[in-house]
Design a protein around this motif. Structure first.
Motif, PDB file in Angstrom:
ATOM      1  N   LEU A 333      -8.988  -2.039   0.163  1.00 60.15           N
ATOM      2  CA  LEU A 333      -9.304  -3.124   1.090  1.00 60.15           C
ATOM      3  C   LEU A 333      -8.896  -2.775   2.521  1.00 60.15           C
ATOM      4  N   ARG A 334      -7.738  -2.136   2.673  1.00 60.95           N
ATOM      5  CA  ARG A 334      -7.281  -1.762   4.013  1.00 60.95           C
ATOM      6  C   ARG A 334      -8.238  -0.765   4.660  1.00 60.95           C
ATOM      7  N   LEU A 335      -8.648   0.237   3.910  1.00 60.00           N
ATOM      8  CA  LEU A 335      -9.530   1.264   4.457  1.00 60.00           C
ATOM      9  C   LEU A 335     -10.938   0.738   4.682  1.00 60.00           C
ATOM     10  N   TRP A 336     -11.339  -0.210   3.872  1.00 60.31           N
ATOM     11  CA  TRP A 336     -12.733  -0.662   3.874  1.00 60.31           C
ATOM     12  C   TRP A 336     -13.000  -1.733   4.939  1.00 60.31           C
ATOM     13  N   VAL A 337     -12.252  -2.835   4.888  1.00 63.77           N
ATOM     14  CA  VAL A 337     -12.537  -3.966   5.777  1.00 63.77           C
ATOM     15  C   VAL A 337     -11.346  -4.369   6.643  1.00 63.77           C
ATOM     16  N   GLY A 338     -10.265  -3.635   6.594  1.00 60.48           N
ATOM     17  CA  GLY A 338      -9.181  -3.890   7.536  1.00 60.48           C
ATOM     18  C   GLY A 338      -7.969  -4.572   6.936  1.00 60.48           C
ATOM     19  N   GLU A 339      -6.906  -4.563   7.697  1.00 63.77           N
ATOM     20  CA  GLU A 339      -5.608  -5.073   7.255  1.00 63.77           C
ATOM     21  C   GLU A 339      -5.655  -6.549   6.886  1.00 63.77           C
ATOM     22  N   GLN A 340      -6.538  -7.326   7.527  1.00 64.98           N
ATOM     23  CA  GLN A 340      -6.572  -8.769   7.286  1.00 64.98           C
ATOM     24  C   GLN A 340      -7.005  -9.117   5.864  1.00 64.98           C
ATOM     25  N   PHE A 341      -7.631  -8.163   5.156  1.00 65.06           N
ATOM     26  CA  PHE A 341      -8.082  -8.435   3.796  1.00 65.06           C
ATOM     27  C   PHE A 341      -7.116  -7.909   2.728  1.00 65.06           C
ATOM     28  N   VAL A 342      -6.080  -7.205   3.136  1.00 64.87           N
ATOM     29  CA  VAL A 342      -5.148  -6.624   2.161  1.00 64.87           C
ATOM     30  C   VAL A 342      -4.489  -7.705   1.315  1.00 64.87           C
ATOM     31  N   ARG A 343      -4.271  -8.871   1.906  1.00 64.60           N
ATOM     32  CA  ARG A 343      -3.611  -9.958   1.166  1.00 64.60           C
ATOM     33  C   ARG A 343      -4.427 -10.450  -0.027  1.00 64.60           C
ATOM     34  N   PHE A 344      -5.695 -10.036  -0.097  1.00 63.16           N
ATOM     35  CA  PHE A 344      -6.535 -10.457  -1.213  1.00 63.16           C
ATOM     36  C   PHE A 344      -6.572  -9.431  -2.349  1.00 63.16           C
ATOM     37  N   TYR A 345      -5.669  -8.443  -2.316  1.00 66.67           N
ATOM     38  CA  TYR A 345      -5.733  -7.420  -3.364  1.00 66.67           C
ATOM     39  C   TYR A 345      -5.494  -7.991  -4.771  1.00 66.67           C
ATOM     40  N   PRO A 346      -4.653  -9.043  -4.963  1.00 67.69           N
ATOM     41  CA  PRO A 346      -4.561  -9.625  -6.312  1.00 67.69           C
ATOM     42  C   PRO A 346      -5.898 -10.191  -6.793  1.00 67.69           C
ATOM     43  N   LEU A 347      -6.680 -10.750  -5.855  1.00 66.78           N
ATOM     44  CA  LEU A 347      -8.005 -11.254  -6.215  1.00 66.78           C
ATOM     45  C   LEU A 347      -8.905 -10.116  -6.670  1.00 66.78           C
ATOM     46  N   MET A 348      -8.819  -8.994  -5.999  1.00 68.83           N
ATOM     47  CA  MET A 348      -9.631  -7.831  -6.369  1.00 68.83           C
ATOM     48  C   MET A 348      -9.266  -7.343  -7.775  1.00 68.83           C
ATOM     49  N   ILE A 349      -7.977  -7.334  -8.078  1.00 64.27           N
ATOM     50  CA  ILE A 349      -7.527  -6.943  -9.424  1.00 64.27           C
ATOM     51  C   ILE A 349      -8.040  -7.936 -10.458  1.00 64.27           C
ATOM     52  N   LEU A 350      -7.970  -9.216 -10.118  1.00 65.16           N
ATOM     53  CA  LEU A 350      -8.419 -10.267 -11.038  1.00 65.16           C
ATOM     54  C   LEU A 350      -9.915 -10.195 -11.298  1.00 65.16           C
ATOM     55  N   LEU A 351     -10.680  -9.864 -10.262  1.00 66.39           N
ATOM     56  CA  LEU A 351     -12.137  -9.815 -10.404  1.00 66.39           C
ATOM     57  C   LEU A 351     -12.624  -8.574 -11.141  1.00 66.39           C
ATOM     58  N   THR A 352     -11.870  -7.481 -11.082  1.00 65.95           N
ATOM     59  CA  THR A 352     -12.358  -6.215 -11.656  1.00 65.95           C
ATOM     60  C   THR A 352     -11.657  -5.783 -12.939  1.00 65.95           C
ATOM     61  N   GLY A 353     -10.400  -6.155 -13.121  1.00 62.56           N
ATOM     62  CA  GLY A 353      -9.646  -5.656 -14.267  1.00 62.56           C
ATOM     63  C   GLY A 353     -10.250  -6.007 -15.613  1.00 62.56           C
ATOM     64  N   HIS A 354     -10.722  -7.237 -15.766  1.00 63.29           N
ATOM     65  CA  HIS A 354     -11.263  -7.675 -17.059  1.00 63.29           C
ATOM     66  C   HIS A 354     -12.618  -7.049 -17.382  1.00 63.29           C
ATOM     67  N   LEU A 355     -13.229  -6.375 -16.417  1.00 62.62           N
ATOM     68  CA  LEU A 355     -14.562  -5.814 -16.657  1.00 62.62           C
ATOM     69  C   LEU A 355     -14.550  -4.681 -17.672  1.00 62.62           C
ATOM     70  N   ILE A 356     -13.392  -4.075 -17.920  1.00 62.85           N
ATOM     71  CA  ILE A 356     -13.332  -3.036 -18.949  1.00 62.85           C
ATOM     72  C   ILE A 356     -13.724  -3.598 -20.312  1.00 62.85           C
ATOM     73  N   PHE A 357     -13.445  -4.879 -20.551  1.00 63.63           N
ATOM     74  CA  PHE A 357     -13.896  -5.529 -21.787  1.00 63.63           C
ATOM     75  C   PHE A 357     -15.326  -6.033 -21.648  1.00 63.63           C
ATOM     76  N   ASN A 358     -15.578  -6.727 -20.552  1.00 60.49           N
ATOM     77  CA  ASN A 358     -16.822  -7.478 -20.440  1.00 60.49           C
ATOM     78  C   ASN A 358     -18.051  -6.631 -20.150  1.00 60.49           C
ATOM     79  N   LEU A 359     -17.859  -5.445 -19.590  1.00 58.76           N
ATOM     80  CA  LEU A 359     -19.002  -4.571 -19.353  1.00 58.76           C
ATOM     81  C   LEU A 359     -19.229  -3.583 -20.486  1.00 58.76           C
TER      82      LEU A 359
END
Length: 505
Positions: A333-359
Motif C-alpha cells: 500500500l505504501r509503495l502503490w498509493v502512498g503513506e495515507q493508505f498504509v493504515r488500511f493494511y488490516p483491511l487488505m489482509i481481511l479482503l485477501t487472506g480468505h481467498l485461499i479457500f474461496n478461490l
C-alpha cells in the motif's frame, strides 16, 4: 479431441489468459493511482460504484452465458449444426429482447440517480453519463460474449481473451489520453463505451469468418430452446444474486452509510481482492471447457481426476501471491498509493487472506452446471448472500467498524459457503464421499501457511523500500516455496503429469 489436442489448446488458452491477467494487473496498478491523482478518492469511488451497479446486470448475463455455453458445447461436440444454429440464434435474440425489457428500469435508475447514490463535487448530468456509459459498455460486453460462445465451445478461449485484451488496452489508453486532455469524470465514460464498441465489432467479424454456418436468423429462433435455457438460467440467476450480494454489496452499503470517500478508500484497497479473483479466473476459464468436453464424451473417469486436480492446481498457483500480499500488505500500500493508505493494511489482509479457500474451489463449481444441478447451489448462494447483506448492516449499525464492517461479514459467510457446501455438493453429484475434495483443498492451504512463514522470515531479514526490493523478496519467497509445492502439495501422480507436460513443451 485427443489429449494432445486438449493440452495444446489449454496451453494457448493459458498463455492468453495470463497475458490478459498481466495487463489487468499492470494497468490496474497504474490506473488506480492515476484516477486518484486526477479525480481524487471520491471520483474513483464513483467509478467503482458505477462498475458495481453494472455488475448487478451480470446477475442475468452470467447465468445466460453459462446455460447457453453448456448446451451449445454439447451440440457442437455432436457436430449437430442445426441445433447449434438454433441455440445460437435463440439465445442472442432472447437476450436482446431481455435487455430491451430492462431499459425502462435502467432509465428510471438514471433519471433518479441522485436519490440512489451519495456523491459530491459533480453535477447530476455528469454522474448520469458515467453510469449510462459504463452500463452500456457492460451490455455490449455481454452480447459480445454470446456471439463468442462458439469460441468457448471449441475450447478456443484464447480468442475471447485476445478480444478482451483489445478492450482493456484501448480503454486504458483512452482514459489516459482523455483525462490528461480534460479532467472530467465524463471522459472515463467515453473511454469505456468506445473500447467496448470496438471489441464488439471485432468479435462479430471473427465469428462471421470462422463459423460461417452460424447465421443469426429469426427463423432459427426456437421457443423450446429458450424455455430450457431459461429454466437452467433461473437457478443460475439466483446463484448470481447471492454471489453479487457477497462481492458487490460492500461498496453500495459503504456509499449509503459512510459516503463517497469511504467508498473510494475501500475500493482502492479492494483492487487487490479483484486482481486475485481475476488471477483465479484465468485458470477457471481454461479448466471449465475441458470439464464440459469430458462430460460430453462420457469420459467420467478423467472428469473425476481432472476436477480434483484443478483444486490442487488452484491452491498451488494462489498460495504464493496471496501469501505475499498478506505478508507485505502495508508495504504494498505504501509503495502503490502512498503513506495515507498504509493504515488500511488490516483491511487488505481481511479482503485477501480468505481467498485461499474461496478461490481454490471455483473450478469445481462447473460440475454443478455441466450436470445441470444448479437449483440447490442457487438457493444456498442466495440465502447466504441475503444473510451477508443483513449481517453487514447489523455490524455497521451496532459496532460501527467503518469500512471493515462489510469486509468481516463477507469473509466469514463466503468462507463458510465455499469451504462447507461447495466441495461436498460437487462430490455428491459425482457420487463420491463428502471428503473427496478436502485433501486437495488442504494441500493448497498448507502451502499458503508455508508462504506466510517464509514471508515473515524475509521481512525480519530485510524490509523492502522500493518496488525492486519487493520484487526481489517475492522471487526469494517463491523460490523457497517451489520445493514445498512440488514435494508436499503435489502428489506423485500430479508430479508425473506435470513432468510430462514440461518435457513435451
Amino acid at each position: 479431441m485427443s489429449r494432445k489436442g486438449i493440452s495444446y489448446e489449454m496451453s494457448l488458452n493459458l498463455g492468453t489468459n495470463f497475458l490478459a491477467l498481466l495487463l489487468n494487473i499492470l494497468l490496474g496498478l497504474v490506473v488506480v493511482p492515476f484516477y486518484i491523482s486526477k479525480i481524487g478518492v471520491d471520483g474513483y469511488g464513483l467509478i467503482a460504484l458505477a462498475t458495481s451497479f453494472s455488475s448487478y446486470l451480470s446477475i442475468i448475463t452470467i447465468a445466460i452465458d453459462a446455460a447457453v455455453g453448456r448446451n451449445f458445447t454439447l451440440a457442437m461436440r455432436k457436430e449437430d449444426h442445426q441445433s447449434s444454429s438454433a441455440i445460437y440464434s435463440s439465445s442472442i435474440i432472447a437476450a436482446s429482447v431481455l435487455i430491451l425489457g430492462l431499459l425502462p428500469l435502467i432509465g428510471y435508475f438514471l433519471y433518479r440517480i441522485d436519490d440512489f447514490i451519495s456523491y459530491q463535487g459533480y453535477t447530476v448530468p455528469e454522474i448520469r453519463w458515467v453510469f449510462l456509459s459504463i452500463i452500456t459498455s457492460f451490455i455490449l460486453t455481454f452480447i459480445r460474449g454470446l456471439f463468442l460462445v462458439p469460441a468457448f465451445a471449441s475450447n478456443k478461449i484464447y480468442i475471447q481473451r485476445i478480444i478482451a485484451i483489445l478492450d482493456i488496452v484501448v480503454r486504458t489508453a483512452l482514459i489516459f489520453l482523455l483525462l490528461n486532455a480534460s479532467v472530467q469524470l465524463g471522459m472515463i465514460g467515453w473511454a469505456f463505451f468506445a473500447a467496448s464498441l470496438l471489441s464488439f465489432v471485432v468479435a462479430l467479424v471473427w465469428i462471421w469468418r470462422k463459423f460461417p454456418f452460424l447465421k443469426l436468423k429469426a427463423a432459427h429462433y426456437d421457443k423450446s430452446i429458450v424455455q430450457y435455457v431459461a429454466s437452467m438460467s433461473f437457478w443460475l440467476i439466483i446463484n448470481q444474486i447471492g454471489t453479487l450480494l457477497f462481492i458487490n454489496i460492500d461498496i453500495i452499503l459503504l456509499n449509503y452509510y459512510y459516503g463517497a470517500t469511504a467508498t473510494g478508500e475501500f475500493s482502492t484497497v479492494a483492487q487487490w481482492h479483484t486482481l486475485l479473483r481475476a488471477f483465479a479466473g484465468v485458470f477457471v476459464a481454461i479448466f471449465t471447457p475441458v470439464v464440459y468436453k469430458y462430460y460430453a464424451d462420457n469420459d467420467f473417469s478423467n472428469l473425476l481426476k481432472f476436477s480434483r486436480y484443478t483444486v490442487v492446481a488452484m491452491g498451488v498457483v494462489l498460495a504464493i501471491p496471496i501469501g505475499i500480499i498478506v505478508g507485505y500488505a502495508d508495504i504494498i500500500l505504501r509503495l502503490w498509493v502512498g503513506e495515507q493508505f498504509v493504515r488500511f493494511y488490516p483491511l487488505m489482509i481481511l479482503l485477501t487472506g480468505h481467498l485461499i479457500f474461496n478461490l481454490s474451489v471455483l473450478p469445481i463449481l462447473s460440475i454443478n452446471s455441466v450436470y445441470n444441478k444448479v437449483k440447490i447451489p442457487g438457493i444456498t448462494s442466495f440465502l447466504c448472500g441475503i444473510l451477508n447483506l443483513v449481517l453487514g448492516v447489523l455490524i455497521i449499525r451496532f459496532f460501527d467498524l467503518g469500512i471493515y464492517s462489510v469486509a468481516i461479514a463477507s469473509a466469514v459467510l463466503l468462507t463458510l459457503k465455499n469451504l462447507v457446501f461447495s466441495p461436498t455438493y460437487a462430490a455428491r453429484i459425482l457420487n463420491q464421499s463428502n471428503w473427496f475434495y478436502y485433501p486437495s483443498i488442504l494441500r493448497g492451504c498448507a502451502l499458503f501457511v508455508w508462504v506466510l512463514l517464509v514471508s515473515w522470515c524475509c521481512r525480519h531479514l530485510q524490509t523492502p523500500g522500493s518496488w525492486a526490493g519487493l520484487f526481489v523478496s517475492a522471487v526469494i519467497i517463491g523460490g523457497c516455496s517451489i520445493p514445498f509445492a512440488w514435494f508436499v502439495t503435489l502428489n506423485k501422480e500430479q508430479r508425473v503429469l506435470i513432468g510430462k507436460i514440461i518435457r513435451r513443451r
